[in-house]
Design a protein around this motif. Structure first.
Motif, PDB file in Angstrom:
ATOM      1  N   UNK A 142      12.074  -6.776 -14.830  1.00  0.00           N
ATOM      2  CA  UNK A 142      10.637  -6.131 -14.015  1.00  0.00           C
ATOM      3  C   UNK A 142      10.877  -4.696 -14.751  1.00  0.00           C
ATOM      4  N   UNK A 143      10.803  -4.390 -16.209  1.00  0.00           N
ATOM      5  CA  UNK A 143      10.372  -3.371 -17.748  1.00  0.00           C
ATOM      6  C   UNK A 143      10.080  -1.956 -17.273  1.00  0.00           C
ATOM      7  N   UNK A 144       8.643  -2.295 -16.357  1.00  0.00           N
ATOM      8  CA  UNK A 144       8.029  -0.747 -16.348  1.00  0.00           C
ATOM      9  C   UNK A 144       8.849  -0.125 -15.341  1.00  0.00           C
ATOM     10  N   UNK A 145       9.226   1.592 -15.991  1.00  0.00           N
ATOM     11  CA  UNK A 145       9.118   2.751 -14.706  1.00  0.00           C
ATOM     12  C   UNK A 145       8.605   2.177 -14.047  1.00  0.00           C
ATOM     13  N   UNK A 146       6.970   2.253 -14.009  1.00  0.00           N
ATOM     14  CA  UNK A 146       5.782   3.006 -13.202  1.00  0.00           C
ATOM     15  C   UNK A 146       5.654   1.722 -11.772  1.00  0.00           C
ATOM     16  N   UNK A 147       6.406   0.095 -11.875  1.00  0.00           N
ATOM     17  CA  UNK A 147       6.120  -0.787 -11.782  1.00  0.00           C
ATOM     18  C   UNK A 147       7.906  -0.670 -10.547  1.00  0.00           C
ATOM     19  N   UNK A 148       9.148  -0.833 -11.325  1.00  0.00           N
ATOM     20  CA  UNK A 148      10.455  -0.620 -10.892  1.00  0.00           C
ATOM     21  C   UNK A 148      10.031   0.318  -9.364  1.00  0.00           C
ATOM     22  N   UNK A 149       8.747   2.116  -9.799  1.00  0.00           N
ATOM     23  CA  UNK A 149       9.451   2.834  -8.640  1.00  0.00           C
ATOM     24  C   UNK A 149       8.907   2.136  -7.603  1.00  0.00           C
ATOM     25  N   UNK A 150       7.626   2.149  -8.188  1.00  0.00           N
ATOM     26  CA  UNK A 150       7.063   1.209  -7.148  1.00  0.00           C
ATOM     27  C   UNK A 150       7.796   0.270  -5.756  1.00  0.00           C
TER      28      UNK A 150
END
Length: 577
Positions: A142-150
């Motif tokens: 999971x590379x996207x920082x936005x997805x990781x924050x979710x």
């Protein structure tokens, strides 16, 4: 792209799982056999046998056929006890005899025992629970920082004890709080059951085994691309349905029981694709091929243009072949579950743009692999190195056993080489002069070779060293081995030479007073008897022995035995008169 998961579990001796895309190409493959059942992920109650400070590790009896290896860095502090100041300067240490809960991280390989850890991890559908290791993490895929924050925001809403940790798996991406919480509760209940069972037993033994093959297939291989799951065994289907009902009820509708007469994998034409997994050479559509060679140190993969070579444009041919080879290599690494250090010898390319494009294409092909991979660049020698996570035995190691003749090398000694090696062993034993008989068991072909081609040399050994050689053939003896049973001479045959001489003189003394010409016949006969060697039998001459051998039975001819090896043994034995 639509994928279908197929679980073939009707034969309990071998259960298989395959994922197929809409083009009918095999994407993922897994296999389990009870005879080679994996132990990775199993949890055991063990007992520390000894602690080796030099190795910074402990050996643990966990109930396996060989003691496990536990690095001290993987020992949970709760198992360490503080010693007195005189010992280890008062530092917490692990003591021999301690009971400890451990998990298998790597299978036992050869003479090496299984690698263990006391930091248990329980994988679920969306989470990996770390019951005795605080901390949290998210899959690197999971590379996207936005997805990781979710994902972090969802996990904050789930109450997890401070002494526990977790890792959100790739499958947990884009899942609701309810789905992740359900998976977490399932893992917590499982950990409580493991602790309860550990308290109820006293001996070193397994307290938790990795889940059913079908359930494990759902846990590790169910992705968003899969739209249908077909299972040919009703019992396996029932367990898979129960698991999905507890973790992800919305996936239950994807389960289907396969009821056709034709085998499940045959209906998708998978058997030929599976057969290629066990082969060294894999053909490419362009006419090229790759050769995969696992070795002790690493796995080497060679890329060849083969029939796809174009003499007019060598650079373009190399580029296209390397692009196709990179995609196939990524697929074969997944299907064969190859791990460790891997070196790929791509076809040499001069254009730097082509080199960069091959690296990019190969990295993309590896992105769907669930194993952890570290990738380098193509060197000036055309070699690309990568490291792939290895948790269990490869598909080939599970399905195949080593050849008893070549021990996995693919080669064995020639008949002449093996026969001469056996003859030299026999000769080495015979020249010692302490044996009256040697019983030799060899493979049939080697026994026949010696009895036919080395007959005269064997007879010379018998005559020279006063020994009987008995050669027999057996189908149970490995090709380059020989079993030799030595029979020592009787104690009477080892009398001192001085005693022999004294006895001979005593017998000859009276006869020496009698003139041989005038002595009566009886006395002359007694005198002749006294001059004979007292313990050695009269031997037949080699020519007589050969004649006796030919008259005793048919001689073996190379490749056309007319009698058994045992019948020819009498030809090689000393004949007493």
């Amino acid at each position: 792209m639509k994928h279908v998961m197929l679980v073939n579990a009707v034969h309990k001796e071998q259960m298989r799982m395959a994922t197929v895309n809409e083009k009918g190409i095999l994407v993922d493959f897994n296999i389990e056999m009870p005879t080679r059942e994996p132990i990775t992920g199993n949890i055991y109650k063990g007992r520390v046998l000894k602690v080796e400070r030099g190795l910074q590790a402990a050996f643990v009896d966990y109930g396996g056929f060989k003691d496990g290896f536990l690095p001290l860095k993987d020992v949970n502090p709760e198992y360490l006890t503080t010693t007195e100041k005189g010992q280890s300067q008062g530092r917490p240490v692990l003591k021999a005899g301690q009971e400890i809960i451990v998990q298998a991280v790597r299978e036992a390989i050869g003479n090496k025992g299984a690698l263990l850890t006391s930091y248990v991890s329980l994988p679920g559908r969306y989470l990996v629970l770390l019951p005795n290791k605080p901390g949290s993490g998210i899959s690197r895929k999971v590379e996207s920082e936005e997805d990781r924050q979710k994902i972090k925001n969802i996990m904050k809403q789930i109450k997890i004890p401070e002494d526990m940790g977790f890792i959100v798996r790739t499958a947990g991406f884009n899942r609701t709080k309810q789905e992740i919480a359900r998976d977490y509760q399932h893992l917590v209940r499982l950990w409580k059951e493991i602790n309860k069972k550990a308290d109820s037993i006293s001996d070193a033994s397994m307290i938790y085994q990795e889940t059913n093959f079908g359930v494990r297939s759902l846990r590790d291989y169910l992705t968003s691309e899969i739209e249908e799951i077909r299972v040919d065994d009703p019992e396996t289907l029932r367990k898979m349905r129960a698991y999905l009902r507890a973790i992800s009820p919305r996936y239950i509708k994807m389960l289907r029981q396969y009821k056709e007469k034709a085998p499940l994998f045959d209906s998708y034409n998978l058997e030929e694709q599976i057969r290629v997994i066990y082969q060294e050479r894999v053909e490419l559509k362009s006419g090229g091929h790759i050769v995969i060679n696992p070795t002790e140190a690493m796995i080497t993969i060679d890329v060849n243009s083969g029939r796809g070579s174009n003499k007019k444009n060598i650079e373009e041919t190399a580029f296209k072949t390397n692009i196709e080879a990179g995609e196939e290599i990524a697929r074969q690494l997944r299907l064969r579950d190859l791990g460790g250090l891997i070196a790929i010898d791509f076809i040499d390319m001069m254009d730097k743009k082509h080199i960069a494009e091959v690296e990019k294409s190969f990295k993309k092909a590896l992105s769907i692999d669930k194993a952890r991979i570290q990738l380098s660049r193509i060197s000036k020698f055309g070699i690309l190195e990568l490291s792939r996570q290895k948790k269990q035995s490869t598909i080939q190691e599970i399905s195949y056993t080593k050849c008893p003749y070549c021990k996995g090398s693919g080669l064995r000694p020639s008949l002449e080489y093996a026969a001469l090696g056996a003859f030299r062993k026999i000769e080495s034993e015979a020249v010692k002069g302490i044996y009256s008989e040697l019983k030799i068991v060899l493979p049939h072909e080697i026994a026949h070779y010696l009895l036919n081609r080395k007959r005269s040399e064997l007879m010379d050994l018998e005559l020279t060293f006063d020994i009987a050689l008995n050669i027999a053939g057996s189908a149970d003896i490995p090709w380059d081995k020989a079993e030799i049973q030595q029979i020592t001479r009787e104690h009477a045959d080892h009398r001192e030479p001085a005693e022999e001489t004294a006895k001979a003189k005593t017998e000859e003394a009276p006869a020496a007073l009698v003139d041989e010409k005038t002595a009566p016949n009886g006395e002359r006969a007694a005198r002749k008897r006294s001059r004979r060697r007292p313990r050695h039998h009269k031997r037949r001459k080699p020519a007589d022995l050969a004649a006796g051998a030919s008259s005793s039975g048919p001689i073996l001819h190379d490749g056309h035995p007319d009698s058994t090896a045992e019948e020819n043994l009498s030809d090689l034995s000393i004949i007493d008169e």
